[in-house]
Design a protein around this motif. Structure first.
Motif, PDB file in Angstrom:
ATOM      1  N   ILE A 185      -9.023  42.694  40.219  1.00  0.00           N
ATOM      2  CA  ILE A 185      -8.665  43.401  38.984  1.00  0.00           C
ATOM      3  C   ILE A 185      -7.306  44.081  39.127  1.00  0.00           C
ATOM      4  N   HIS A 186      -6.692  43.967  40.311  1.00  0.00           N
ATOM      5  CA  HIS A 186      -5.310  44.396  40.537  1.00  0.00           C
ATOM      6  C   HIS A 186      -4.541  43.178  41.057  1.00  0.00           C
ATOM      7  N   PRO A 187      -3.381  42.874  40.503  1.00  0.00           N
ATOM      8  CA  PRO A 187      -2.718  41.612  40.866  1.00  0.00           C
ATOM      9  C   PRO A 187      -2.111  41.564  42.259  1.00  0.00           C
ATOM     10  N   HIS A 188      -1.730  42.716  42.838  1.00  0.00           N
ATOM     11  CA  HIS A 188      -1.047  42.692  44.127  1.00  0.00           C
ATOM     12  C   HIS A 188      -2.043  42.357  45.234  1.00  0.00           C
ATOM     13  N   LEU A 189      -1.822  41.208  45.910  1.00  0.00           N
ATOM     14  CA  LEU A 189      -2.738  40.758  46.947  1.00  0.00           C
ATOM     15  C   LEU A 189      -2.277  41.167  48.343  1.00  0.00           C
ATOM     16  N   SER A 190      -1.015  40.910  48.676  1.00  0.00           N
ATOM     17  CA  SER A 190      -0.575  41.243  50.035  1.00  0.00           C
ATOM     18  C   SER A 190       0.936  41.169  50.152  1.00  0.00           C
ATOM     19  N   ASN A 191       1.451  41.769  51.219  1.00  0.00           N
ATOM     20  CA  ASN A 191       2.823  41.597  51.675  1.00  0.00           C
ATOM     21  C   ASN A 191       2.754  41.020  53.083  1.00  0.00           C
ATOM     22  N   ASP A 192       3.337  39.857  53.284  1.00  0.00           N
ATOM     23  CA  ASP A 192       3.219  39.153  54.555  1.00  0.00           C
ATOM     24  C   ASP A 192       4.542  39.137  55.315  1.00  0.00           C
ATOM     25  N   LEU A 193       4.434  39.262  56.639  1.00  0.00           N
ATOM     26  CA  LEU A 193       5.581  39.156  57.537  1.00  0.00           C
ATOM     27  C   LEU A 193       5.219  38.183  58.655  1.00  0.00           C
ATOM     28  N   PHE A 194       6.117  37.266  58.944  1.00  0.00           N
ATOM     29  CA  PHE A 194       5.903  36.291  60.010  1.00  0.00           C
ATOM     30  C   PHE A 194       7.209  36.113  60.770  1.00  0.00           C
ATOM     31  N   ILE A 195       7.160  36.301  62.084  1.00  0.00           N
ATOM     32  CA  ILE A 195       8.329  36.141  62.948  1.00  0.00           C
ATOM     33  C   ILE A 195       8.041  35.001  63.923  1.00  0.00           C
ATOM     34  N   LYS A 196       8.934  34.027  63.979  1.00  0.00           N
ATOM     35  CA  LYS A 196       8.719  32.848  64.833  1.00  0.00           C
ATOM     36  C   LYS A 196       9.948  32.606  65.705  1.00  0.00           C
ATOM     37  N   TYR A 197       9.695  32.364  66.984  1.00  0.00           N
ATOM     38  CA  TYR A 197      10.754  32.034  67.939  1.00  0.00           C
ATOM     39  C   TYR A 197      10.517  30.624  68.473  1.00  0.00           C
ATOM     40  N   THR A 198      11.550  29.792  68.461  1.00  0.00           N
ATOM     41  CA  THR A 198      11.451  28.424  68.952  1.00  0.00           C
ATOM     42  C   THR A 198      12.524  28.186  70.003  1.00  0.00           C
ATOM     43  N   ARG A 199      12.100  27.595  71.118  1.00  0.00           N
ATOM     44  CA  ARG A 199      13.005  27.273  72.216  1.00  0.00           C
ATOM     45  C   ARG A 199      12.924  25.780  72.519  1.00  0.00           C
ATOM     46  N   ALA A 200      14.046  25.082  72.411  1.00  0.00           N
ATOM     47  CA  ALA A 200      14.116  23.687  72.830  1.00  0.00           C
ATOM     48  C   ALA A 200      14.390  23.680  74.324  1.00  0.00           C
ATOM     49  N   VAL A 201      13.349  23.591  75.127  1.00  0.00           N
ATOM     50  CA  VAL A 201      13.490  23.647  76.575  1.00  0.00           C
ATOM     51  C   VAL A 201      14.338  22.489  77.074  1.00  0.00           C
ATOM     52  N   ASN A 202      14.036  21.308  76.567  1.00  0.00           N
ATOM     53  CA  ASN A 202      14.855  20.123  76.795  1.00  0.00           C
ATOM     54  C   ASN A 202      14.609  19.175  75.630  1.00  0.00           C
ATOM     55  N   ARG A 203      15.098  17.959  75.718  1.00  0.00           N
ATOM     56  CA  ARG A 203      14.996  17.047  74.584  1.00  0.00           C
ATOM     57  C   ARG A 203      13.557  16.633  74.287  1.00  0.00           C
ATOM     58  N   ASN A 204      12.635  16.901  75.230  1.00  0.00           N
ATOM     59  CA  ASN A 204      11.239  16.489  75.052  1.00  0.00           C
ATOM     60  C   ASN A 204      10.265  17.656  74.937  1.00  0.00           C
ATOM     61  N   THR A 205      10.690  18.864  75.236  1.00  0.00           N
ATOM     62  CA  THR A 205       9.770  19.991  75.338  1.00  0.00           C
ATOM     63  C   THR A 205      10.202  21.132  74.425  1.00  0.00           C
ATOM     64  N   TYR A 206       9.242  21.658  73.656  1.00  0.00           N
ATOM     65  CA  TYR A 206       9.523  22.737  72.709  1.00  0.00           C
ATOM     66  C   TYR A 206       8.488  23.847  72.883  1.00  0.00           C
ATOM     67  N   LEU A 207       8.982  25.060  72.939  1.00  0.00           N
ATOM     68  CA  LEU A 207       8.140  26.247  73.052  1.00  0.00           C
ATOM     69  C   LEU A 207       8.276  27.058  71.770  1.00  0.00           C
ATOM     70  N   THR A 208       7.142  27.439  71.175  1.00  0.00           N
ATOM     71  CA  THR A 208       7.155  28.249  69.956  1.00  0.00           C
ATOM     72  C   THR A 208       6.171  29.393  70.105  1.00  0.00           C
ATOM     73  N   ALA A 209       6.592  30.582  69.691  1.00  0.00           N
ATOM     74  CA  ALA A 209       5.728  31.758  69.701  1.00  0.00           C
ATOM     75  C   ALA A 209       5.936  32.524  68.406  1.00  0.00           C
ATOM     76  N   GLY A 210       4.888  33.187  67.932  1.00  0.00           N
ATOM     77  CA  GLY A 210       5.025  33.895  66.671  1.00  0.00           C
ATOM     78  C   GLY A 210       4.066  35.064  66.546  1.00  0.00           C
ATOM     79  N   PHE A 211       4.435  35.981  65.670  1.00  0.00           N
ATOM     80  CA  PHE A 211       3.593  37.122  65.316  1.00  0.00           C
ATOM     81  C   PHE A 211       3.618  37.266  63.806  1.00  0.00           C
ATOM     82  N   SER A 212       2.457  37.555  63.221  1.00  0.00           N
ATOM     83  CA  SER A 212       2.377  37.706  61.768  1.00  0.00           C
ATOM     84  C   SER A 212       1.507  38.897  61.413  1.00  0.00           C
ATOM     85  N   ALA A 213       1.794  39.461  60.255  1.00  0.00           N
ATOM     86  CA  ALA A 213       1.024  40.597  59.756  1.00  0.00           C
ATOM     87  C   ALA A 213       0.933  40.511  58.243  1.00  0.00           C
TER      88      ALA A 213
END
Length: 468
Positions: free
Chosen positions: A411-439
């Motif tokens: 009955i109130h239209p405001h549902l949420s405010n979202d934040l997402f932070i993502k870090y990506t590291r190309a370790v080499n041409r075949n390997t990728y590391l990704t980490a993130g935090f969200s709220a």
């Protein structure tokens, strides 16, 4: 005698050259992709399960592991300078250890991903190329607003968040590609989880104009030929239990337009504007719905960290409880990842692209050639009050003017405010590391559902993907 030997030698040489030429026409590319991830959540779904089903024993604080392996092989045989026969075959094995966000765990499956054969050849004029393919394969329309993710993940298949499955289970696709203009006709059967298979089949056609690498305009039409998927419909006035309309997706038609155009392009900066708009209707049922997005972006490659900023507003109609018609937008098989068509980040696990709108911003920084840091922000609201937000979630007993009533949605239209932070590291041409935090910070609509101040829902993940 010498002549006979000479002729025999020439014949043998010709056979060797023919064999070598035949072998050179073949291209075989084996590959494998592996991924593993650990993820955690705290105050899952803003602790809403406590309100809806307090006796279910749902744990809102948890962590779990996901993994997958995807072996593949691609084969190409050149029939001529611009014609070829091709095939792709891949499988996915995936699983989840411990219980994930939807309380599924200790699950996993192995199955086919792609199994497709195709033929491409130029038209006699040489101005266009025809491509015909059948089998299990990936397919996307425009920017992925309606058709992109052809397979389900999670639950019995595991790997809910890694989402390694993308291909439709059955397809027949005919494409005609010119220098700037292309057209395609398609038939699709999604690869849905066996325990929730809606048996949907759909077909359609699309026309796309791409005069440049960063410019396009297109129009697509599609129709759902068969489906058992049900739709919820809001109770009259928004008071009461939503109705469930069985097989409501069958007969759905859509018209989808998309465009992207540079505002300027230069060595020091570039900017663009993009728009998507879809209209849905069904002649079997009184259904009319719409959805769309407007996006502005700018990229500054000469500045420190090469920032890229995108601002977008997307909106999807919900069922109006004050009409007899159903206005619920069906997002079909959209690409629901952040940066694509997710409505919010954490909120996208609760609010699919129906009866929702979101003002979203993305900031990407290239810290080094191998390191990228991205922020996603979203302000999420409901389009229709007193109407199902997804499939009837939020239906509850409330008290209005000292009278108990059953309500759905918010009955109130405001549902949420979202934040997402993502870090990506190309370790080499075949390997990728990704980490993130969200709220996800709950709005007044969520506070009202839990009968007080809802907690902040947070989550995190880290994964490694190897592709060879």
């Amino acid at each position: 005698m010498a002549l006979c030997v000479h002729v025999a030698c020439m014949a043998q040489q010709a056979e060797v050259e023919t064999a070598a030429e035949g072998m050179s026409r073949w291209t075989v590319r084996p590959g494998v992709e592996l991924g593993t991830q650990v993820a955690g959540e705290r105050h899952l779904f803003w602790d809403l399960p406590y309100k809806v089903a307090p006796g279910a024993g749902f744990n809102p604080n948890r962590h779990w592991w996901e993994f997958y392996i995807k072996p593949s092989v691609a084969v190409n045989y050149a029939l001529g300078e611009h014609s070829a026969w091709y095939a792709r075959l891949s499988a996915v094995g995936s699983g989840t250890h411990r219980r994930d966000a939807f309380d599924a765990g200790g699950t996993g499956r192995m199955g086919l991903e792609e199994a497709v054969v195709g033929l491409q050849w130029p038209l006699p004029s040489g101005a266009a190329q025809f491509d015909l393919s059948v089998g299990a394969q990936t397919f996307s329309l425009g920017t992925g607003m309606l058709i992109s993710n052809g397979a389900s993940n999670g639950f019995s298949r595991g790997a809910l968040k890694l989402g390694p499955r993308k291909a439709f289970r059955e397809t027949a696709i005919a494409r005609l590609r010119g220098e700037a203009l292309s057209g395609e006709v398609f038939y699709l059967v999604p690869n849905e989880n066996p325990d929730s298979d809606s048996r949907t089949r759909l077909a359609g056609a699309a026309l796309t104009y791409r005069p440049g690498s960063d410019e396009q305009a297109g129009l697509a039409y599609g129709r759902v030929l068969r489906s058992t998927a049900a739709y919820p419909q809001a109770a009259p006035g928004g008071v009461g239990v939503p109705s469930i309309l069985p097989d409501a997706r069958e007969g759905l038609r859509f018209l989808y337009g998309f465009a992207r155009r540079p505002l300027w392009q230069g060595a020091q900066s570039r900017a663009w504007v993009a728009a998507d708009l879809a209209h849905e209707w069904n002649n079997r049922l009184p259904l009319r719905a719409w959805g769309g997005r407007l996006e502005l972006g700018v990229e500054l490659p000469t500045l420190h960290w090469q920032p890229k900023v995108t601002l977008g507003y997307q909106s999807f109609s919900g069922d109006n409880p004050h009409t007899s018609r159903n206005e619920r937008f069906d997002p079909l098989y959209y690409e629901g990842s952040p940066g694509a068509w997710a409505t919010g980040s954490k909120s996208s696990m609760v609010f699919i692209n129906t009866n929702a709108n979101a003002l979203q911003a993305t900031i990407a920084l290239h810290l080094t050639p191998r390191d990228t840091l991205t922020w996603y922000f979203a302000h999420v609201r409901a389009n229709q009050l007193g109407s199902p937000l997804q499939f009837g979630q939020g239906t509850r007993v409330d008290v209005i003017q000292n009278t108990p009533v059953i309500l759905a949605g918010v009955i109130h239209p405001h549902l949420s405010n979202d934040l997402f932070i993502k870090y990506t590291r190309a370790v080499n041409r075949n390997t990728y590391l990704t980490a993130g935090f969200s709220a996800s910070f709950p709005g007044a609509g969520m506070d009202q559902l839990v009968g007080g101040k809802a907690p902040i829902w947070t989550g995190w993940f880290a994964n490694v993907v190897l592709a060879y």
